[in-house]
Enzyme design. Structure first.
Site, mmCIF file in Angstrom:
data_model
loop_
_atom_site.group_PDB
_atom_site.id
_atom_site.type_symbol
_atom_site.label_atom_id
_atom_site.label_comp_id
_atom_site.label_asym_id
_atom_site.label_seq_id
_atom_site.Cartn_x
_atom_site.Cartn_y
_atom_site.Cartn_z
ATOM 1 N N SER A 23 -1.232 -3.714 -1.150
ATOM 2 C CA SER A 23 -2.043 -4.006 0.025
ATOM 3 C C SER A 23 -2.345 -2.709 0.774
ATOM 4 C CB SER A 23 -1.325 -5.021 0.916
ATOM 5 O OG SER A 23 -2.192 -5.496 1.925
ATOM 6 N N ASN A 24 -2.707 -2.788 2.036
ATOM 7 C CA ASN A 24 -3.028 -1.593 2.825
ATOM 8 C C ASN A 24 -2.648 -1.825 4.287
ATOM 9 O OD1 ASN A 24 -5.418 -2.747 4.291
ATOM 10 N ND2 ASN A 24 -6.093 -3.018 2.172
#
Ligand code: CTP
Length: 215
Positions: A23-24
């Protein structure tokens, strides 16, 4: 007043095994404030398609998704009826080729995870945009920022691109404040550093200008 507003927000999450994901650092703040501002200005009904985040606005049609592929399906479902589309989500560019249904056990000193590209949702809807629809995208650049952003504006057929220059002074993703440039096919405007709440208001001012309607 717009017939329908579509906003994407938050990160996407790409599972690797039952306990791990890619993810980020997107907080979903800008997307949240964009929806809240649209509601408080009475700009029209908002469909809010969001990856996992703690920030979910009220008074919107909420569609919660995890992966880029789920976000794509939700966007395609709502896109045609939307007059303004603001793609604030930080979509994972890649996902794991394989989902491991059992938790991966540790093994050798090095392992390799093979990734495959996710669909570029904005590119896809840019190609399908019809007259009268306003499409707004975001970009995060660290080098040759205007050249790259201009390319994105054209390639994705955008009416407005919110350009984040990512640097130590402006981390953008994690921070409270943000300094951006607003790019239109006919020019660039530099905004001063401001809260993400104020930035959302400025983005709506610009969209109203594009639509030729008072903000
Ligand atoms: N976006 C999208 N689908 C993707 C990737 C990005 O819809 N798979 C959208 C985001 O919501 C955002 C814009 O495209 O509006 C962001 O593009 P960005 O990630 O900055 O650039 P990329 O087009 O991914 O190009 P690069 O990573 O090479 O800079």
């Amino acid at each position: 007043m717009f017939r329908k507003i579509l906003i994407t927000s938050g990160p996407t999450v790409e599972p690797i095994d039952p306990v791990r994901f890619l993810s980020n650092r997107s907080s979903g703040k800008t997307g949240y404030h964009l929806a809240a501002e649209a509601r408080s200005r009475g700009l029209g009904p908002v469909t809010f398609i969001s990856g996992p985040t703690a920030l979910l606005p009220d008074e919107v049609e909420l569609v919660q998704v995890e992966t880029a592929q789920e976000m794509r399906a939700a966007v395609l479902e709502h896109f045609r009826r939307s007059e303004v589309i603001v793609m604030a989500a930080a979509v994972s560019d890649y996902r794991s080729v394989k989902y491991y249904p059992e938790k991966m056990k540790k093994g050798g000193e090095r392992i390799t995870l093979e990734l495959v590209k996710n669909p570029d949702i904005l590119l896809e809807i840019g190609a399908r945009k019809r007259k009268g629809q306003i499409l707004v995208g975001f970009a995060a650049e660290t080098e040759d920022i205007f050249v790259n952003a201009q390319k994105k504006l054209l390639a994705k057929n955008l009416d407005l691109l919110v350009l984040n220059e990512i640097s130590e002074a402006n981390p953008a993703f994690a921070g409270e404040d943000n300094q951006v440039f607003l790019l239109r096919p006919d020019g660039v405007r530099r905004l001063e550093k401001m809260s993400k709440e104020r930035l959302a208001a400025r983005i709506w001012d610009e969209i109203a200008r594009l639509a030729g309607r008072p903000a």
